[in-house]
Write a protein that holds these residues in place. Structure first.
Motif, PDB file in Angstrom:
ATOM      1  N   SER A 235       3.984  16.917   2.689  1.00  0.00           N
ATOM      2  CA  SER A 235       2.825  17.360   3.470  1.00  0.00           C
ATOM      3  C   SER A 235       1.530  17.056   2.729  1.00  0.00           C
ATOM      4  N   GLY A 236       1.545  17.190   1.417  1.00  0.00           N
ATOM      5  CA  GLY A 236       0.372  16.858   0.610  1.00  0.00           C
ATOM      6  C   GLY A 236       0.019  15.388   0.702  1.00  0.00           C
ATOM      7  N   ILE A 237       1.040  14.536   0.699  1.00  0.00           N
ATOM      8  CA  ILE A 237       0.793  13.094   0.843  1.00  0.00           C
ATOM      9  C   ILE A 237       0.151  12.808   2.192  1.00  0.00           C
TER      10      ILE A 237
ATOM     11  N   ILE B   8      -9.345  -2.159  -0.220  1.00  0.00           N
ATOM     12  CA  ILE B   8      -7.986  -2.289  -0.745  1.00  0.00           C
ATOM     13  C   ILE B   8      -7.453  -0.985  -1.335  1.00  0.00           C
ATOM     14  N   GLY B   9      -8.277  -0.255  -2.060  1.00  0.00           N
ATOM     15  CA  GLY B   9      -7.816   1.003  -2.656  1.00  0.00           C
ATOM     16  C   GLY B   9      -7.366   1.998  -1.604  1.00  0.00           C
ATOM     17  N   THR B  10      -8.155   2.144  -0.571  1.00  0.00           N
ATOM     18  CA  THR B  10      -7.817   3.064   0.521  1.00  0.00           C
ATOM     19  C   THR B  10      -6.606   2.558   1.288  1.00  0.00           C
ATOM     20  N   ALA B  11      -6.615   1.288   1.637  1.00  0.00           N
ATOM     21  CA  ALA B  11      -5.508   0.726   2.428  1.00  0.00           C
ATOM     22  C   ALA B  11      -4.186   0.837   1.672  1.00  0.00           C
ATOM     23  N   TYR B  12      -4.206   0.505   0.391  1.00  0.00           N
ATOM     24  CA  TYR B  12      -2.966   0.552  -0.393  1.00  0.00           C
ATOM     25  C   TYR B  12      -2.463   1.982  -0.529  1.00  0.00           C
ATOM     26  N   ALA B  13      -3.371   2.921  -0.775  1.00  0.00           N
ATOM     27  CA  ALA B  13      -2.972   4.323  -0.903  1.00  0.00           C
ATOM     28  C   ALA B  13      -2.352   4.838   0.394  1.00  0.00           C
ATOM     29  N   VAL B  14      -2.951   4.485   1.519  1.00  0.00           N
ATOM     30  CA  VAL B  14      -2.418   4.907   2.810  1.00  0.00           C
ATOM     31  C   VAL B  14      -1.069   4.251   3.062  1.00  0.00           C
ATOM     32  N   TRP B  15      -0.968   2.961   2.793  1.00  0.00           N
ATOM     33  CA  TRP B  15       0.273   2.211   3.009  1.00  0.00           C
ATOM     34  C   TRP B  15       1.421   2.801   2.194  1.00  0.00           C
ATOM     35  N   VAL B  16       1.176   3.025   0.919  1.00  0.00           N
ATOM     36  CA  VAL B  16       2.211   3.587   0.044  1.00  0.00           C
ATOM     37  C   VAL B  16       2.527   5.027   0.433  1.00  0.00           C
ATOM     38  N   GLY B  17       1.484   5.815   0.684  1.00  0.00           N
ATOM     39  CA  GLY B  17       1.688   7.227   1.002  1.00  0.00           C
ATOM     40  C   GLY B  17       2.490   7.435   2.271  1.00  0.00           C
ATOM     41  N   VAL B  18       2.088   6.755   3.335  1.00  0.00           N
ATOM     42  CA  VAL B  18       2.801   6.886   4.603  1.00  0.00           C
ATOM     43  C   VAL B  18       4.222   6.344   4.464  1.00  0.00           C
TER      44      VAL B  18
END
Length: 120
Positions: free
Chosen positions: A91-93, A55-65
């Motif tokens: 670009s950092g995101i 969940i931590g990885t998925a949420y970070a990717v979802w929000v970031g993208v």
């Protein structure tokens, strides 16, 4: 497959975020409908992806993208000003999202088996 669903879900997040702004407080019918459809698709995709991605990885990717796409679209359409700083930070995101995908997953420790309780 989970990563593809997650990315499609993040695109839907950018769509609903943009449609939310265009709906002017849900007073415009078409952007309001787009908002609710994209919101549902985004949540369903995220919900499915977290069954396969932590969940931590998925949420970070979802929000970031989603955030990167939303800001990029706003800059392309002229709704937001373009600046070197914004481009660097977007670009950092994107780099952080790629890093999350490429980071190796450590093996989870095995849970100790719980002894069965005696039956009477």
């Amino acid at each position: 497959m989970a990563w593809l669903i997650l990315l499609l879900s993040a695109i839907c997040e950018a769509v609903w975020a943009t449609a939310l702004g265009e709906s002017h407080g849900f007073s415009e019918p078409l952007p309001t409908v787009i908002f609710f459809v994209a919101l549902a698709a985004s949540m369903i995709g995220l919900g499915w992806a977290v069954r396969h991605i932590p969940i931590g990885t998925a949420y970070a990717v979802w929000v970031g993208v989603g955030a990167a796409l939303t800001v990029s679209y706003a800059m392309i359409t002229g709704a937001e000003t373009v600046s070197v700083g914004k481009i660097i930070f977007i670009s950092g995101i994107v780099l952080a999202v790629v890093g999350l995908k490429l980071a190796p997953e450590p093996k989870a420790p095995r849970r100790a088996e719980q002894p069965a309780e005696p039956r009477d």
